[in-house]
Scaffold this motif. Structure first.
Motif, PDB file in Angstrom:
ATOM      1  N   SER A 190      33.212  51.608 -82.299  1.00 32.82           N
ATOM      2  CA  SER A 190      32.157  51.488 -83.290  1.00 32.82           C
ATOM      3  C   SER A 190      31.941  50.018 -83.641  1.00 32.82           C
ATOM      4  N   VAL A 191      30.675  49.605 -83.686  1.00 32.72           N
ATOM      5  CA  VAL A 191      30.338  48.229 -84.041  1.00 32.72           C
ATOM      6  C   VAL A 191      29.280  48.249 -85.128  1.00 32.72           C
ATOM      7  N   GLU A 192      29.562  47.548 -86.241  1.00 35.99           N
ATOM      8  CA  GLU A 192      28.575  47.321 -87.300  1.00 35.99           C
ATOM      9  C   GLU A 192      28.246  45.850 -87.279  1.00 35.99           C
ATOM     10  N   GLY A 193      27.164  45.484 -86.616  1.00 36.64           N
ATOM     11  CA  GLY A 193      26.748  44.096 -86.471  1.00 36.64           C
ATOM     12  C   GLY A 193      25.889  43.954 -85.241  1.00 36.64           C
ATOM     13  N   ASP A 194      25.288  42.791 -85.097  1.00 40.34           N
ATOM     14  CA  ASP A 194      24.429  42.525 -83.956  1.00 40.34           C
ATOM     15  C   ASP A 194      25.278  42.198 -82.726  1.00 40.34           C
ATOM     16  N   ILE A 195      24.760  42.563 -81.545  1.00 36.75           N
ATOM     17  CA  ILE A 195      25.462  42.320 -80.294  1.00 36.75           C
ATOM     18  C   ILE A 195      24.548  41.535 -79.361  1.00 36.75           C
ATOM     19  N   ALA A 196      25.076  40.431 -78.817  1.00 37.19           N
ATOM     20  CA  ALA A 196      24.378  39.658 -77.794  1.00 37.19           C
ATOM     21  C   ALA A 196      25.358  39.466 -76.643  1.00 37.19           C
ATOM     22  N   CYS A 197      24.966  39.892 -75.442  1.00 32.93           N
ATOM     23  CA  CYS A 197      25.854  39.773 -74.283  1.00 32.93           C
ATOM     24  C   CYS A 197      25.033  39.778 -73.002  1.00 32.93           C
ATOM     25  N   ALA A 198      25.711  39.485 -71.882  1.00 35.63           N
ATOM     26  CA  ALA A 198      25.030  39.476 -70.587  1.00 35.63           C
ATOM     27  C   ALA A 198      24.647  40.891 -70.177  1.00 35.63           C
ATOM     28  N   ALA A 199      25.621  41.798 -70.173  1.00 38.50           N
ATOM     29  CA  ALA A 199      25.378  43.185 -69.794  1.00 38.50           C
ATOM     30  C   ALA A 199      26.172  44.080 -70.745  1.00 38.50           C
ATOM     31  N   LEU A 200      25.552  45.143 -71.188  1.00 41.05           N
ATOM     32  CA  LEU A 200      26.195  46.068 -72.119  1.00 41.05           C
ATOM     33  C   LEU A 200      26.226  47.456 -71.514  1.00 41.05           C
ATOM     34  N   VAL A 201      27.397  48.085 -71.569  1.00 41.22           N
ATOM     35  CA  VAL A 201      27.545  49.495 -71.228  1.00 41.22           C
ATOM     36  C   VAL A 201      28.097  50.166 -72.466  1.00 41.22           C
ATOM     37  N   ARG A 205      33.444  45.186 -87.577  1.00 41.34           N
ATOM     38  CA  ARG A 205      32.397  44.819 -88.530  1.00 41.34           C
ATOM     39  C   ARG A 205      32.121  43.347 -88.339  1.00 41.34           C
ATOM     40  N   GLY A 206      30.935  43.011 -87.897  1.00 40.01           N
ATOM     41  CA  GLY A 206      30.566  41.628 -87.631  1.00 40.01           C
ATOM     42  C   GLY A 206      29.803  41.534 -86.332  1.00 40.01           C
ATOM     43  N   ASN A 207      29.163  40.410 -86.130  1.00 39.90           N
ATOM     44  CA  ASN A 207      28.360  40.207 -84.928  1.00 39.90           C
ATOM     45  C   ASN A 207      29.242  39.889 -83.732  1.00 39.90           C
ATOM     46  N   ILE A 208      28.773  40.310 -82.553  1.00 44.37           N
ATOM     47  CA  ILE A 208      29.479  40.029 -81.305  1.00 44.37           C
ATOM     48  C   ILE A 208      28.556  39.196 -80.429  1.00 44.37           C
ATOM     49  N   ASP A 209      29.048  38.039 -79.978  1.00 47.53           N
ATOM     50  CA  ASP A 209      28.308  37.185 -79.066  1.00 47.53           C
ATOM     51  C   ASP A 209      29.208  36.940 -77.862  1.00 47.53           C
ATOM     52  N   ALA A 210      28.897  37.588 -76.752  1.00 47.40           N
ATOM     53  CA  ALA A 210      29.754  37.519 -75.567  1.00 47.40           C
ATOM     54  C   ALA A 210      28.966  36.980 -74.386  1.00 47.40           C
ATOM     55  N   SER A 211      29.558  36.020 -73.674  1.00 42.66           N
ATOM     56  CA  SER A 211      28.912  35.532 -72.457  1.00 42.66           C
ATOM     57  C   SER A 211      29.243  36.459 -71.290  1.00 42.66           C
ATOM     58  N   ALA A 212      30.245  37.289 -71.474  1.00 39.47           N
ATOM     59  CA  ALA A 212      30.671  38.229 -70.428  1.00 39.47           C
ATOM     60  C   ALA A 212      29.972  39.581 -70.620  1.00 39.47           C
ATOM     61  N   ASP A 213      30.253  40.481 -69.695  1.00 40.42           N
ATOM     62  CA  ASP A 213      29.772  41.856 -69.810  1.00 40.42           C
ATOM     63  C   ASP A 213      30.624  42.565 -70.853  1.00 40.42           C
ATOM     64  N   VAL A 267      20.704  44.899 -80.692  1.00 44.00           N
ATOM     65  CA  VAL A 267      21.332  44.704 -79.385  1.00 44.00           C
ATOM     66  C   VAL A 267      20.416  43.806 -78.557  1.00 44.00           C
ATOM     67  N   MET A 268      20.991  42.716 -78.024  1.00 42.03           N
ATOM     68  CA  MET A 268      20.261  41.825 -77.119  1.00 42.03           C
ATOM     69  C   MET A 268      21.119  41.619 -75.876  1.00 42.03           C
ATOM     70  N   ALA A 269      20.577  41.999 -74.701  1.00 40.47           N
ATOM     71  CA  ALA A 269      21.336  41.884 -73.459  1.00 40.47           C
ATOM     72  C   ALA A 269      20.377  41.715 -72.294  1.00 40.47           C
ATOM     73  N   GLU A 270      20.869  41.102 -71.224  1.00 37.76           N
ATOM     74  CA  GLU A 270      20.073  41.026 -70.002  1.00 37.76           C
ATOM     75  C   GLU A 270      19.895  42.427 -69.438  1.00 37.76           C
ATOM     76  N   THR A 271      21.008  43.183 -69.354  1.00 37.97           N
ATOM     77  CA  THR A 271      20.956  44.573 -68.912  1.00 37.97           C
ATOM     78  C   THR A 271      21.749  45.416 -69.895  1.00 37.97           C
ATOM     79  N   ALA A 272      21.284  46.625 -70.132  1.00 38.74           N
ATOM     80  CA  ALA A 272      21.989  47.531 -71.042  1.00 38.74           C
ATOM     81  C   ALA A 272      21.878  48.949 -70.514  1.00 38.74           C
ATOM     82  N   ARG A 273      23.005  49.678 -70.601  1.00 34.20           N
ATOM     83  CA  ARG A 273      23.078  51.088 -70.215  1.00 34.20           C
ATOM     84  C   ARG A 273      23.657  51.811 -71.424  1.00 34.20           C
ATOM     85  N   LEU A 274      22.807  52.543 -72.144  1.00 29.99           N
ATOM     86  CA  LEU A 274      23.187  53.127 -73.422  1.00 29.99           C
ATOM     87  C   LEU A 274      23.372  54.637 -73.310  1.00 29.99           C
ATOM     88  N   ALA A 275      24.515  55.119 -73.840  1.00 27.87           N
ATOM     89  CA  ALA A 275      24.801  56.551 -73.807  1.00 27.87           C
ATOM     90  C   ALA A 275      25.177  57.084 -75.180  1.00 27.87           C
TER      91      ALA A 275
END
Length: 139
Positions: A34-45, A20-28, A56-64
């Protein structure tokens, strides 16, 4: 957004983890939990069984999995197992047949105004020099 390089690291949020909370990652980032919060990262799978409630904010994202919130990505792949409830903003988009999206699709270049400068600043690379973003439907 962070720039990806060859020494880039990645972080995994396993199936047994709930955040629970936002995630700000410079990595993939790979999310199976489960995530309850905004996500900002380089690449998300995102794994099939995972749930994201937030933007969700990412340079690349692959969502399933399931996303309840807006998605903004330069390159976005929505797999057939994905269930998305929110608006989708992209430069390049691929959607597998069977994916479910409740929301609007909008190319990011159009949000910044039409024109070649907007497309170039958004990273759209079209051989025909068109301002239109790329859309691919996977089958």
């Amino acid at each position: 957004m962070a720039t990806r390089n060859s020494s880039s690291t990645f972080s995994v949020i396993g199936t047994d983890i709930s955040i629970r909370g936002n995630i700000d990652a410079s990595a993939d980032l790979h999310i199976d939990g489960s995530v309850e919060g905004d996500i900002a990262c380089a690449a998300l799978v995102q794994g099939e069984g995972s749930t994201i409630t937030g933007a969700v904010m990412a340079e690349t994202a692959r969502l399933a999995g399931t996303v309840n919130g807006s998605i903004t990505a330069r390159e976005l792949v929505i797999l057939k197992s994905a269930r998305i409830d929110g608006d989708v903003h992209y430069d390049a988009l691929t959607i597998e047949q069977g994916a479910q999206v409740e929301g609007r699709f909008a190319p990011r270049a159009n949000e910044r105004g039409n024109g070649k400068a907007a497309a170039a600043s958004a990273g759209v690379k079209d051989p025909a020099n068109s301002d239109e973003p790329k859309l691919a439907i996977a089958q």
